[in-house]
Design an enzyme around this catalytic site. Structure first.
Site, short mmCIF file in Angstrom:
data_model
loop_
_atom_site.label_atom_id
_atom_site.label_comp_id
_atom_site.label_asym_id
_atom_site.label_seq_id
_atom_site.Cartn_x
_atom_site.Cartn_y
_atom_site.Cartn_z
N LYS B 79 0.98 -1.04 -0.39
CA LYS B 79 -0.10 0.01 -0.20
C LYS B 79 0.90 1.42 -0.12
O LYS B 79 1.58 1.48 1.30
CB LYS B 79 -0.95 0.30 1.44
CG LYS B 79 -2.25 0.48 1.37
CD LYS B 79 -2.98 0.59 2.68
CE LYS B 79 -4.17 2.16 2.90
NZ LYS B 79 -5.16 1.16 3.80
N SER B 154 -9.58 1.08 2.78
CA SER B 154 -8.98 2.69 1.70
C SER B 154 -7.85 1.72 1.21
O SER B 154 -7.85 1.67 -0.04
CB SER B 154 -8.91 3.21 3.12
OG SER B 154 -7.13 2.66 4.05
N SER B 178 -10.18 -0.62 7.02
CA SER B 178 -9.69 -0.94 5.76
C SER B 178 -8.88 -2.16 4.83
O SER B 178 -8.18 -2.02 4.12
CB SER B 178 -8.75 0.49 5.61
OG SER B 178 -9.01 1.69 6.39
#
Lengths: 476, 490, 88
Positions: B79, B154, B178
């Site tokens: 990420k 996310s 997330s």
């Protein structure tokens, strides 16, 4: 009208090696800008604070020395505000608003005959430093150096228990000596201790004084502020609750007119730093705590019979107290204390000189012994001491090589006195009229003997010379 | 192309060790697939072509009989809020568009140290604030099962990459779901460990008191393999230290007992977290049945998912985000914006107008809820609500001697782009099941269990503090009876 | 209810310049309204402590200086000052 003065003292823990939350050096001085930095003290994305365990212990030591209570568990908070010297735009500090969490609270310390209460002691990070550079006042550039950012700092907050600039001075001196004595800070380093004050007159608003660069100026600023507020009240002008800055050039305080009162610091818990269980750390620290200055001073007067004044000077400086204790015998205490406070302290007035000194305490003991046996004069002792500090030579060698032994041969001294008076015959009449001139002759004789003549014998020789002259003179 | 990219990490590692799989071929095939599909899916924001060189090294090491680590050159997606030395870490924000981190996050360092290869940085909602990737500054990721739908967030890019076979496993971050939310929406496994078990050093902070790095993979065993490689105490993150009160070991073996089953364990069915008349709800009921069939007992439990816990979550995250993102003033690092003509405050305010709309709103909330006049009503209440919730969940676990609780990960199926973005409160509700684990620090995992209308449904299992290894064992059991198999057709 | 002036004041505090003010204000109001749900719960006076460690488990006071000489990706180099816009 009685003034109430409180202090906020910021003290860097300069005896530590690293910053509060990273492995960069705590001693940022004399470095090129922004070379003592890492992801953590620059607040780079993803970096985290790593608390220095030794800093926690040193801060607790200060809390103990100031008679504070410490909670079972410490925690840290964020103080949020934007400023160029603050890399994360928040400062990691401590706070007691949700119950005791700072390293210390509710302490008390005796200042002369007064008790000054300590509200709290908090451990926090120092910001970086802003410098202004440029050709003119109008075109100053704002430059920032983060070498200092994250240096370990302790804030000591007092209750408004002082009443005069003198109280402030005594308190700050006491703090300075205490911090050095317990090994928390080398308070003589530039910027190691900074203090702000708050001043109010009974029943009136409190005024904060900031931006004062020295203790001396703070004392002046407090004095000025008391005068200003007293005048205002006499003229029925209300005193604003505000922050004022000390103007070094004009020697007055001026309103800071900052929007600081509008700032909302949004204090909340710093979760990146775990809570710290103190456990028995305070007990352990208390056990190893250096003797306090007050206790030491008392011991010096009570046990060693040293005068109060000398004991005060000697006990407040750990370096000299240590030398004293190791060179002391039951016989030499007073003489040793005198030579340390009058001569040695002058030779070793800076930390650097102390570090460089080659004087051994056994040698110092020998020197004092020789003085007490009158084998050497005070003046010779002083010159020998210089050489021992500088070169580390033994006392005996110095005496042997430079002939510093006392001149105590009566005929030699009479000869010396005679030759001095012969060189300035006018002195005799002056000396007969005034004892001052006797001292002057004595000085000349001592000088001529390179300080080696026994002063008592010199005085006697001069007097007997003068007596003979008095007898010669016709009655008038 | 003959390389089967759909295998698990465990299969891959065995294949490389036995010489049946060439690391280079697998990595090249992965990069080809990214090349082919990612222009559309947008799982990645940057791809590292050097990965092939690293892969060649792994094959050479295998041939020479040297150790290639537990991850044996497996390609990972990371990420874009996790720092990697010398590569951009943008947090998918224009604010950090060109920001290059000077150091490796601990999880990246350990991943590489165990032989993992990072093929790229994955897409996310800006600074991890969002649950659809619609707030990603450089454009959203698409759900590979239905590209009209959001992939969740996310960590949407990390989920899409694993689901669409653009990597074998990935790292995300989980602040309120997330990792689990996009794992559920994309049909993969997504796991958030007990707080403190994975180092956050190098994870760009959003709400530091509750967030953890999370692992996304195609099987529960894969999650365990990665955990073994990267978890445990880290001197760079003080919150990974063992709590003096629990003394729990942060580095147990996460795979040794993974096939141990659930015989005799008690599972609490979180009956207030779903509506059985919906597709999601009936899937959860079937998961409960599967547990019973595997020998566990299932009992109904009641946990407060009311708006007060979600409110608590958003208040705490806003307060922390307001502080954590304050450092982005564009002075020390950031993008080019000349200082001439600006005074300090004006400069920063102008520079920070690059922050996207959701982050901007969170900044304002973050200035409001802990402020002197409002902390008592919001921030302090939220802290206490978190404690109350912890106490409540502790009670439920103790009462039923539970090994875990079962709920849907997200109360609804993946929804269409634009459907909820304009209603912040509607988006809040999507988090109602996931925030519990963050607020209480507990480990939690989303396992793909069913399909409906061609879209995946994940079920969520939440365990006790430090029961991570046991939670993976339970999750592995339920994953074995999953009705959802295989990868989406692209 | 949070007023427009309050939102502007907080935005200033947080150094956030807002272009499309109206849209933000409405959403922010909705969010804060949602936070009022916290009022409905009865809560204790204290909050619990987080991860707790002993002093001795903390970092040793040993110089690391991880940044010395390294390229930290800053707008200014080691040995140089950082330029800040003028204060006031």
């Amino acid at each position: 009208m009685k003034a109430r003065i409180g202090l906020e003292i910021h003290c860097q823990l300069t005896t530590l090696k690293t910053k509060l939350f990273c492995g960069c050096r705590a001693d940022y001085r004399k470095m090129d800008p922004n070379t003592n930095v890492c992801p953590t003290c620059l607040g780079l994305p993803g970096s985290l604070p790593r608390l220095n365990g030794a800093a926690v212990k040193t801060a607790l030591l200060i809390a103990i020395a100031l008679g504070c209570k410490s909670p079972d568990v410490l925690s840290f908070f964020r103080k949020n505000y934007f400023y160029p010297d603050l890399p994360k735009n928040y400062q990691i500090t401590q706070l007691d608003i949700y119950g005791p969490a700072c390293v210390g609270h509710d302490g008390q310390i005796k200042v002369d005959d007064r008790d000054v209460r300590i509200s709290r002691i908090q451990l926090e990070e120092d910001p970086g430093r802003i410098v202004y550079s440029g050709a003119s006042e109008k075109n100053l550039e704002t430059l920032v150096d983060y070498n200092r950012a994250g240096a370990p700092l302790v804030e000591i907050v007092t209750e408004p228990d002082m009443e005069s600039p003198r109280d402030v001075r005594i308190f700050l001196n006491l703090m300075h000596d205490m911090l050095e004595n317990i090994g928390a800070s080398d308070a003589s380093l530039e910027g190691a201790i900074r203090a702000d004050a708050n001043v109010s007159l009974e029943g009136n608003n409190k005024v904060e004084i900031k931006n004062v660069s020295s203790f001396h100026d703070l004392e002046k600023a407090v004095g000025y502020e008391i005068m200003r507020q007293t005048n205002n009240i006499e003229n029925e002008i209300e005193i604003d609750k505000e922050t004022r800055q000390w103007d070094e050039k004009r020697r007055i305080t001026v309103s800071a007119r900052s929007k600081e009162s509008d700032t909302d610091y949004r204090y909340f818990l710093e979760h990146d730093v775990p809570w710290i269980e103190i456990g028995n750390a305070c007990d352990m620290l208390r056990k190893d705590m250096p003797e306090s200055i007050a206790t030491r001073r008392q011991r010096y007067t009570a046990e060693y019979g040293i005068s109060d004044q000398v004991a005060e000077i000697l006990s407040s400086q750990q370096y000299f107290a240590r030398i004293f204790e190791s060179a002391r015998t039951d016989e030499n205490s007073r003489e040793l204390a005198n030579i340390i406070t009058t001569d040695l302290m002058g030779l070793l007035e800076t930390r650097q000189k102390q570090a460089d000194s080659k004087l051994g305490s056994a040698e110092l003991g020998r020197l004092v012994g020789a003085m007490m046996d009158k084998r050497i004069t005070r003046t010779s002792a002083k010159s020998a001491l210089q050489s021992m500090v500088r070169d580390g030579r033994s006392f005996d060698d110095i005496v042997r090589e430079s002939g510093l032994g006392t001149v105590d041969d009566e005929s030699k001294i009479t000869e010396l006195v005679g030759s001095v008076i012969d060189s300035e015959p006018g002195l005799v009449n002056q000396a007969l009229a005034s004892p001052k001139a006797v001292h002057y002759i004595m000085g000349l004789v001592m000088k001529k003997s390179s300080g080696r003549a026994d002063p008592e014998m010199v005085r006697k020789a001069i007097e007997s010379y003068l007596d003979s002259k008095r007898n010669d003179a016709p009655d008038q | 192309m003959s390389t089967d990219l759909g295998i698990t990490l465990a299969e891959y590692v065995r294949g490389v060790a036995s010489g049946e799989i060439s690391c280079e071929e697998y990595v090249v095939a992965t990069l080809d697939r990214i090349e082919k599909h990612d222009a559309k899916l947008h799982a990645y924001v940057s791809v590292d072509a050097d990965a092939v060189e690293a892969a060649k090294g792994v094959d050479a090491a295998v041939r020479a009989g040297r150790d290639v680590g537990a991850l044996a050159g497996a390609p990972f997606g990371i990420k874009d809020n996790i720092c990697m030395a010398g590569t951009r870490t943008t947090c998918c924000s224009w604010m950090l568009e060109d920001y290059v981190s000077p150091y490796d996050a601990t999880v990246v360092d350990r991943l590489s140290g165990s032989g993992g290869i990072v093929v790229g940085k994955t897409n996310m909602d800006e600074f991890a604030m969002g649950l659809t990737t619609e707030f990603a500054a450089f454009g959203p990721s698409l759900n590979p099962w239905n590209t009209e739908c959001v992939p969740g967030g996310s960590s949407g890019g990390s989920a899409v990459a694993v689901s669409a076979l653009e990597c074998i496993a990935s790292l995300g971050s989980d602040t309120g779901g997330s990792v689990r939310n996009p794992a559920s929406f994309c049909g993969i496994v997504g796991y958030k460990p007990t707080y403190g078990r994975l180092s956050r050093y190098g994870l760009v902070s959003y709400a530091n008191s509750i967030e953890q790095v999370g692992i996304m993979a195609r099987s529960v065993e894969d999650v365990g393999i990665v955990m073994n490689a990267i978890s445990g105490e880290d001197k760079m993150d003080d919150t990974t230290r063992r709590d003096v009160r629990s003394g729990a070991d942060h580095t147990p073996d996460h795979i040794a007992d993974i096939d141990g089953g659930v015989e005799g364990m008690a599972v609490g069915l979180d009956v207030d977290s779903f509506d059985e008349s919906t597709d999601v709800g009936s899937a959860v009921r079937r998961a409960a049945d599967a547990f019973e069939a595997a020998g566990a007992t299932v009992t109904d439990v009641h946990i407060d998912h009311g708006p007060s816990s979600v409110a608590s979550y958003y208040v705490l995250t806003a307060a922390e985000a307001g502080s954590n993102l304050a450092r982005y003033d564009n002075l020390r690092y950031g993008y080019d914006m000349p200082q001439e003509g600006y005074e300090y405050n004006a400069y920063i305010s102008r520079a920070r107008s690059r922050l996207g709309p959701e982050v901007t709103r969170r900044m304002i909330l973050g200035g409001f809820v802990p402020s002197a006049g409002h902390a008592g009503k919001y921030y302090l209440k939220a802290l206490k609500m978190r404690d109350a919730l912890s106490a409540q969940v502790d009670g439920v676990f103790a009462d039923g001697n539970l090994a875990c609780i079962l709920s849907p990960t997200v109360p609804v199926l993946p929804f269409k782009f634009g459907e909820k973005i304009d209603d912040p409160v509607e988006l809040f509700r999507m988090d109602s099941n996931t925030v519990l684990a963050n607020l209480t620090g507990r480990p939690s995992i989303s396992v793909p269990f069913a399909m409906s209308s061609g879209l995946p449904i994940g079920v969520q299992l939440t365990g006790s503090l430090d029961s991570d290894a046991q939670l993976l064992r339970i999750a592995n059991t339920i994953h074995a009876s999953s009705e959802s198999k295989g990868a989406p057709q692209l | 209810m949070i007023t427009n002036d309050e939102i502007r004041a907080v935005a200033k505090l947080m150094k956030i310049e807002i272009d499309d003010y109206e849209e933000h204000a409405e959403k922010i109001r909705k969010m804060i309204e949602y936070f009022d749900h916290l009022d409905s719960v009865a809560l204790s006076d204290t909050f619990q402590r987080g991860i707790t460690v002993t002093i001795d488990s903390l970092r040793d006071d040993v110089v690391e200086n991880t940044g010395a000489g390294a390229d930290l990706g800053l707008k200014f180099g080691g040995g140089e000052h950082m330029h800040s816009p003028k204060l006031r």
